[in-house]
Write a protein that holds these residues in place. Structure first.
Motif, PDB file in Angstrom:
ATOM      1  N   ARG A  48      10.030   2.854   3.945  1.00 56.10           N
ATOM      2  CA  ARG A  48      10.743   2.973   2.638  1.00 56.10           C
ATOM      3  C   ARG A  48       9.444   2.786   1.583  1.00 56.10           C
ATOM      4  O   ARG A  48       8.507   2.388   1.754  1.00 56.10           O
ATOM      5  CB  ARG A  48      11.506   1.816   2.272  1.00 56.10           C
ATOM      6  N   LEU A  49       9.878   3.180   0.191  1.00 55.95           N
ATOM      7  CA  LEU A  49       8.755   3.167  -0.791  1.00 55.95           C
ATOM      8  C   LEU A  49       9.518   1.830  -1.610  1.00 55.95           C
ATOM      9  O   LEU A  49      10.640   1.862  -2.120  1.00 55.95           O
ATOM     10  CB  LEU A  49       8.872   4.288  -1.719  1.00 55.95           C
ATOM     11  N   THR A  50       8.626   0.678  -1.617  1.00 52.60           N
ATOM     12  CA  THR A  50       8.983  -0.614  -2.508  1.00 52.60           C
ATOM     13  C   THR A  50       8.020  -0.652  -3.652  1.00 52.60           C
ATOM     14  O   THR A  50       6.550  -0.674  -3.456  1.00 52.60           O
ATOM     15  CB  THR A  50       8.995  -1.755  -1.542  1.00 52.60           C
ATOM     16  N   ALA A  51       8.737  -0.831  -4.737  1.00 52.32           N
ATOM     17  CA  ALA A  51       7.990  -1.278  -6.076  1.00 52.32           C
ATOM     18  C   ALA A  51       7.972  -2.598  -6.346  1.00 52.32           C
ATOM     19  O   ALA A  51       8.868  -3.151  -5.929  1.00 52.32           O
ATOM     20  CB  ALA A  51       8.492  -0.372  -7.101  1.00 52.32           C
ATOM     21  N   VAL A  52       6.721  -3.054  -6.803  1.00 56.06           N
ATOM     22  CA  VAL A  52       6.787  -4.622  -7.217  1.00 56.06           C
ATOM     23  C   VAL A  52       6.532  -4.536  -8.772  1.00 56.06           C
ATOM     24  O   VAL A  52       5.436  -3.827  -9.327  1.00 56.06           O
ATOM     25  CB  VAL A  52       5.453  -5.391  -6.566  1.00 56.06           C
ATOM     26  N   ASP A 175      -0.082   1.965   9.167  1.00 58.64           N
ATOM     27  CA  ASP A 175       1.254   1.431   9.302  1.00 58.64           C
ATOM     28  C   ASP A 175       1.704   1.385   7.689  1.00 58.64           C
ATOM     29  O   ASP A 175       3.079   1.424   7.503  1.00 58.64           O
ATOM     30  CB  ASP A 175       1.067   0.202   9.600  1.00 58.64           C
ATOM     31  N   ILE A 176       0.965   0.885   6.668  1.00 54.54           N
ATOM     32  CA  ILE A 176       1.470   0.827   5.443  1.00 54.54           C
ATOM     33  C   ILE A 176       0.329   0.968   4.432  1.00 54.54           C
ATOM     34  O   ILE A 176      -0.727   1.053   4.538  1.00 54.54           O
ATOM     35  CB  ILE A 176       1.898  -0.603   5.212  1.00 54.54           C
ATOM     36  N   VAL A 177       0.957   1.799   3.343  1.00 60.40           N
ATOM     37  CA  VAL A 177       0.230   2.039   2.133  1.00 60.40           C
ATOM     38  C   VAL A 177       0.348   1.241   0.792  1.00 60.40           C
ATOM     39  O   VAL A 177       1.451   1.088   0.651  1.00 60.40           O
ATOM     40  CB  VAL A 177       0.272   3.524   1.821  1.00 60.40           C
ATOM     41  N   PHE A 178      -0.680   0.740   0.388  1.00 63.26           N
ATOM     42  CA  PHE A 178      -0.618  -0.217  -0.850  1.00 63.26           C
ATOM     43  C   PHE A 178      -1.192   0.793  -2.006  1.00 63.26           C
ATOM     44  O   PHE A 178      -2.254   1.123  -1.944  1.00 63.26           O
ATOM     45  CB  PHE A 178      -1.267  -1.345  -0.740  1.00 63.26           C
ATOM     46  N   ALA A 179      -0.313   0.830  -3.160  1.00 65.71           N
ATOM     47  CA  ALA A 179      -0.684   1.521  -4.289  1.00 65.71           C
ATOM     48  C   ALA A 179      -0.711   0.754  -5.422  1.00 65.71           C
ATOM     49  O   ALA A 179       0.325   0.199  -5.755  1.00 65.71           O
ATOM     50  CB  ALA A 179       0.238   2.658  -4.344  1.00 65.71           C
ATOM     51  N   VAL A 210       4.030   0.323  -0.506  1.00 67.75           N
ATOM     52  CA  VAL A 210       4.327  -0.643  -1.623  1.00 67.75           C
ATOM     53  C   VAL A 210       3.431  -0.412  -2.685  1.00 67.75           C
ATOM     54  O   VAL A 210       2.348  -0.056  -2.597  1.00 67.75           O
ATOM     55  CB  VAL A 210       3.776  -2.067  -1.046  1.00 67.75           C
ATOM     56  N   MET A 211       3.990  -0.116  -3.884  1.00 74.72           N
ATOM     57  CA  MET A 211       3.520   0.369  -4.959  1.00 74.72           C
ATOM     58  C   MET A 211       3.989  -0.821  -6.107  1.00 74.72           C
ATOM     59  O   MET A 211       4.879  -1.184  -6.383  1.00 74.72           O
ATOM     60  CB  MET A 211       4.357   1.650  -5.549  1.00 74.72           C
ATOM     61  N   VAL A 212       2.629  -1.209  -6.848  1.00 77.71           N
ATOM     62  CA  VAL A 212       2.505  -2.231  -7.898  1.00 77.71           C
ATOM     63  C   VAL A 212       2.629  -1.384  -9.183  1.00 77.71           C
ATOM     64  O   VAL A 212       1.910  -0.439  -9.442  1.00 77.71           O
ATOM     65  CB  VAL A 212       1.436  -3.205  -7.907  1.00 77.71           C
ATOM     66  N   ALA A 218       8.336   5.086 -12.967  1.00 76.77           N
ATOM     67  CA  ALA A 218       7.617   4.925 -11.707  1.00 76.77           C
ATOM     68  C   ALA A 218       8.472   4.159 -10.786  1.00 76.77           C
ATOM     69  O   ALA A 218       8.540   4.750  -9.518  1.00 76.77           O
ATOM     70  CB  ALA A 218       6.295   4.470 -12.016  1.00 76.77           C
ATOM     71  N   ALA A 219       8.923   3.275 -11.175  1.00 74.51           N
ATOM     72  CA  ALA A 219       9.502   2.397 -10.041  1.00 74.51           C
ATOM     73  C   ALA A 219      10.957   2.968  -9.665  1.00 74.51           C
ATOM     74  O   ALA A 219      11.545   2.518  -8.667  1.00 74.51           O
ATOM     75  CB  ALA A 219       9.796   1.059 -10.771  1.00 74.51           C
TER      76      ALA A 219
END
Length: 256
Positions: A48-52, A175-179, A210-212, A218-219
């Motif tokens: 999934r795409l998760t926004a913080v 495994d995971i991408v941090f943006a 995971v996207m900050v 964007a979120a």
């Protein structure tokens, strides 16, 4: 959303790709002591795409850096799949970041002397691995830059450079991408392209991201938004739209 619907959604959630458990990150001592993270527990759903989100100083970038193994925690646990990052040596952390984590930063961080294709395959080249050609072709087509692969960053627009950065993060199938604020330096159209790519990577190819971001628009591309305030989780919002996110941000001043 009714309680029944929420329970049904929660029961259908995929397993966690990454998690933090009661994490605290303290900077300084005495009067200068600052708790950037103050007992944060969070599970990032797989595929999934998760926004913080959160105001400046809420701890969102610190959280991302700790989850990615770029920074250590003062207490608590950080898990990537079944690996506890808090017990790893610096060498093991470096290897984990290289092999299992992808990064997309606001500043692109492309190597100016390399072509777009060379930048995309750089992590695999450094690790001494040959890229999966079929997957690499799919990523290149997804970013829409096949006719620009021989160009260096200075010959690409900002949006094209960020798409190269996204392709670089995805090409190694981490495994995971941090943006971190991946659209902060882009115009609206380029930002939509990059966000669409990240969402498609999650929905079509199961890539956990995971996207900050500070931007409700964007979120709204995310499957789940996590709100932080004062170093604590202040709430969650599933399948959001920009207006709902904006309303939630207005009431996120204290932890839920």
């Amino acid at each position: 959303m009714t309680q029944t619907a929420a329970t049904s959604e929660e029961s259908a959630d995929p397993p966690a790709a990454a998690a933090v458990e009661d994490v605290r990150k303290i900077y300084g001592k005495g009067d200068s002591r600052v708790a950037a993270l103050d007992g944060v527990s969070l599970a990032v759903p797989q595929g999934r795409l998760t926004a913080v989100m959160g105001p400046s100083g809420s701890g969102k970038s610190t959280l991302m850096h700790c989850m990615a193994g770029l920074d250590t925690v003062t207490s608590g646990r950080v898990l990537l799949g079944g690996t506890d990052l808090t017990g790893l040596t610096e060498r093991a952390l470096t290897r984990l970041r290289r092999d299992r984590v992808g990064f997309v930063f606001q500043a692109f961080n492309l190597v100016p002397t390399l072509t777009a294709l060379e930048n995309i395959t750089l992590p695999a080249d450094i690790a001494g691995r040959r890229p999966d050609r079929d997957w690499l072709d799919r990523v290149i087509d997804a970013v829409g830059l096949r006719d620009r692969l021989g160009h260096r960053p200075s010959e690409l627009s900002g949006g094209q450079q960020q798409r190269v950065a996204c392709a670089r993060a995805l090409a190694a199938r981490p495994d995971i991408v941090f943006a971190d604020e991946p659209t902060g330096n882009l115009d609206t159209a380029s930002g939509r392209d990059v966000l669409g790519l990240l969402r498609d990577a999650a929905h079509l190819h199961g890539q956990t991201t995971v996207m900050v971001t500070h931007d409700p628009s964007a979120a709204s591309y995310a499957d789940l938004v996590v709100f932080l305030a004062d170093g604590r989780v202040a709430g969650h919002l599933a399948d959001p739209d920009a207006d709902t996110i904006l309303e939630r941000m207005k009431s996120a001043g204290s932890p839920a």
